[in-house]
Design an enzyme around this catalytic site. Structure first.
Site, PDB file in Angstrom:
ATOM      1  N   ARG A 125       0.817  -1.233   0.000  1.00  0.00           N
ATOM      2  CA  ARG A 125       0.000   0.000   0.000  1.00  0.00           C
ATOM      3  C   ARG A 125       0.846   1.276   0.000  1.00  0.00           C
ATOM      4  NH1 ARG A 125      -2.606  -3.218   3.695  1.00  0.00           N
ATOM      5  NH2 ARG A 125      -4.369  -4.305   2.787  1.00  0.00           N
ATOM      6  N   LYS A 147       3.396  11.929 -10.660  1.00  0.00           N
ATOM      7  CA  LYS A 147       2.502  11.096 -11.465  1.00  0.00           C
ATOM      8  C   LYS A 147       3.205   9.778 -11.768  1.00  0.00           C
ATOM      9  CE  LYS A 147      -0.359  14.406 -13.956  1.00  0.00           C
ATOM     10  NZ  LYS A 147      -0.691  14.960 -15.295  1.00  0.00           N
ATOM     11  N   GLU A 189       9.196  19.432 -24.052  1.00  0.00           N
ATOM     12  CA  GLU A 189       8.611  19.864 -22.773  1.00  0.00           C
ATOM     13  C   GLU A 189       9.250  21.182 -22.301  1.00  0.00           C
ATOM     14  OE1 GLU A 189       6.001  18.700 -21.312  1.00  0.00           O
ATOM     15  OE2 GLU A 189       5.757  16.630 -22.019  1.00  0.00           O
ATOM     16  N   LYS A 230       8.018  23.757 -13.225  1.00  0.00           N
ATOM     17  CA  LYS A 230       7.051  22.690 -12.941  1.00  0.00           C
ATOM     18  C   LYS A 230       6.711  22.669 -11.448  1.00  0.00           C
ATOM     19  CE  LYS A 230       5.528  18.086 -13.633  1.00  0.00           C
ATOM     20  NZ  LYS A 230       5.603  16.798 -14.277  1.00  0.00           N
ATOM     21  N   GLU A 240      -3.910  17.900  -9.962  1.00  0.00           N
ATOM     22  CA  GLU A 240      -4.450  18.323 -11.263  1.00  0.00           C
ATOM     23  C   GLU A 240      -5.956  18.608 -11.244  1.00  0.00           C
ATOM     24  OE1 GLU A 240      -2.537  16.412 -14.705  1.00  0.00           O
ATOM     25  OE2 GLU A 240      -4.425  16.633 -15.767  1.00  0.00           O
ATOM     26  N   ARG A 244      -2.673  22.710 -12.542  1.00  0.00           N
ATOM     27  CA  ARG A 244      -1.758  21.704 -13.099  1.00  0.00           C
ATOM     28  C   ARG A 244      -2.173  21.278 -14.502  1.00  0.00           C
ATOM     29  NH1 ARG A 244       1.291  16.600 -10.125  1.00  0.00           N
ATOM     30  NH2 ARG A 244       2.398  15.922 -11.989  1.00  0.00           N
ATOM     31  N   ASN A 248      -0.621  20.515 -19.471  1.00  0.00           N
ATOM     32  CA  ASN A 248      -1.032  19.731 -20.635  1.00  0.00           C
ATOM     33  C   ASN A 248      -1.037  20.560 -21.918  1.00  0.00           C
ATOM     34  OD1 ASN A 248      -1.385  17.444 -19.038  1.00  0.00           O
ATOM     35  ND2 ASN A 248      -3.429  18.120 -18.428  1.00  0.00           N
ATOM     36  N   HIS A 251      -0.713  19.021 -25.331  1.00  0.00           N
ATOM     37  CA  HIS A 251      -0.896  17.575 -25.170  1.00  0.00           C
ATOM     38  C   HIS A 251      -2.183  17.045 -25.817  1.00  0.00           C
ATOM     39  CE1 HIS A 251       2.496  17.931 -22.493  1.00  0.00           C
ATOM     40  NE2 HIS A 251       2.451  16.665 -22.133  1.00  0.00           N
ATOM     41  N   HIS A 255      -0.973  14.198 -27.758  1.00  0.00           N
ATOM     42  CA  HIS A 255      -1.310  12.799 -27.422  1.00  0.00           C
ATOM     43  C   HIS A 255      -1.968  12.104 -28.603  1.00  0.00           C
ATOM     44  CE1 HIS A 255      -1.345  13.018 -22.729  1.00  0.00           C
ATOM     45  NE2 HIS A 255      -0.173  12.677 -23.206  1.00  0.00           N
ATOM     46  N   HIS A 267       7.382  11.302 -27.160  1.00  0.00           N
ATOM     47  CA  HIS A 267       6.374  12.150 -26.526  1.00  0.00           C
ATOM     48  C   HIS A 267       6.687  13.637 -26.733  1.00  0.00           C
ATOM     49  CE1 HIS A 267       3.491  13.458 -23.489  1.00  0.00           C
ATOM     50  NE2 HIS A 267       4.452  14.158 -22.903  1.00  0.00           N
TER      51      HIS A 267
HETATM   52  N1  GLY Z   1       3.446  16.061 -17.312  1.00  0.00           N
HETATM   53  C1  GLY Z   1       2.382  16.804 -16.768  1.00  0.00           C
HETATM   54  C2  GLY Z   1       2.255  16.710 -15.288  1.00  0.00           C
HETATM   55  O1  GLY Z   1       3.106  16.162 -14.630  1.00  0.00           O
HETATM   56  O2  GLY Z   1       1.265  17.173 -14.748  1.00  0.00           O
END
Ligand code: GLY
Length: 359
Positions: A125, A147, A189, A230, A240, A244, A248, A251, A255, A267
């Site tokens: 966990r 993430k 990025e 960031k 997010e 946040r 994107n 993206h 994407h 990417h």
């Molecule tokens: N790559 C976008 C984020 O980490 O929110």
């Protein structure tokens, strides 16, 4: 002259941690991990590209610092970021006898960081993870912000968790061994960060693109600066729900290009093209000032990245509307409104189709 290490401190609601950006840091991994916590063992996850280059150095350093160390080396590549590889990592962690006081060390690019992070988030966990990114893209983006994910056959990053790392160690000397296309993938990025929040960085990149043979102190400066951009966003909205989402930028179409290419295009290349596409459409719709998209195209071209795609608008629309970031009857689109500023717009699927046509 030696290159000094820069430290970017990240504050989130779940954890505070440092991102260390320096040159030749890998040999100090053990001492840095020791300072980060009283772990009973370290489990290094790496892949078949990175392990031959750096795994021994990292394990030797961890063992010299007194850690019992075991490792799992998984097949490199996005197509292996799946349930089967995830299971192999977890089984390896269990066989190694990891406890809740152990730490996972993710040594590699974004794929390794995402999978190892998700394994750490799931094992017993949740145990701690330290990210040791070895690509430019993972240094400036995926290793920071917590993430973690794996892909399902229906789509990318469909299963995952938020787990902020305990420490990030970004050693710019690793950038020297990257293939050129993998190095410049990170620049997608970085340009995105410039458009999002920093006109000075954007102009600097347009006139002096970052290169693998740039001075290490310049590489350290640019990586640390991008991490701080960031950090500011993630610190304000860890999960997010709001700001946040601006990360994107580029993206939605990016994407779609990535998925339509069967994940054969990097990417960062896809984000760069997606950024140029949304910028051109925003300008034509009067949402952005005239001349902005030409500046973005010029910056992206200077990095050696694509500004467009030959994938059909129909295919792009189909892929973009499959994206997990779809909200109800539309999508939240990040629209550049100048160099250094963006706004969020909820656009209907009809408007999205028009944006793709205009791009
Ligand atoms: N790559 C976008 C984020 O980490 O929110």
């Amino acid at each position: 002259m030696s290159t000094s290490t820069q430290t970017v401190h990240v504050h989130t609601t779940s954890r505070d941690y440092d991102v260390l950006v320096g040159n030749n840091l890998l040999a100090q991994t053990g001492a840095l991990v020791r300072k980060a916590g009283a772990f009973d063992a370290a489990f290094v996850v790496s892949d078949t590209n990175v392990a031959p280059l750096y795994l021994d150095r990292v394990r030797t350093s961890l063992e010299a610092a007194g850690f019992a160390t075991q490792s799992a080396v998984v097949e490199a590549g996005e197509r292996h970021k799946n349930l089967a590889t995830f299971g192999t990592i977890l089984e390896g962690m269990a066989r190694a006898g990891l406890t809740r006081d152990s730490v996972v060390i993710a040594l590699g690019g974004g794929v390794v960081g995402d999978m190892a992070g998700f394994a750490a988030a799931s094992y017993m966990r949740g145990i701690q993870v330290i990210q040791v990114p070895t690509t430019l893209l993972s240094m400036v983006d995926s290793s920071v912000g917590g993430k973690t994910a794996i892909d399902l056959s229906c789509g990318k990053n469909l299963v995952g968790a938020f787990l902020q790392p305990t420490l990030v160690i970004a050693d710019v000397s690793c950038l020297m061994t990257l293939e050129h296309e993998v190095f410049i993938d990170g620049l997608g990025e970085i340009v995105k960060h410039g458009v999002l929040a920093d006109e000075e960085l954007f102009d600097q990149l347009t006139h002096s693109p970052l290169r693998q043979d740039s001075d290490p102190s310049y590489l350290v400066h640019v990586v640390a600066h991008n991490v701080s951009i960031k950090r500011d966003v993630v610190g304000a909205d860890e999960q997010e729900h709001g700001v946040r989402q601006t990360l994107n930028l580029g993206h939605t179409i990016g994407h779609a290009i990535e998925a339509a290419s069967g994940y054969t295009l990097g990417h960062g290349h896809c984000v760069a093209a997606g950024l140029c596409c949304v910028s051109r459409a925003a300008e034509k719709l009067g949402w952005a000032p005239a001349g902005m998209s030409a500046r973005i195209d010029a910056c992206v071209t200077a990095q050696g990245l694509p500004t467009t795609t030959d994938i059909s608008t129909g295919e792009l629309f189909a892929q973009a509307t499959h994206d997990k970031k779809r909200h109800g009857s539309g999508v939240n689109l990040v629209v550049p409104t100048g160099i250094g500023s963006v706004e969020m717009r909820h656009v209907s699927l009809d408007e999205l189709a028009q944006i793709i046509e205009l791009s």
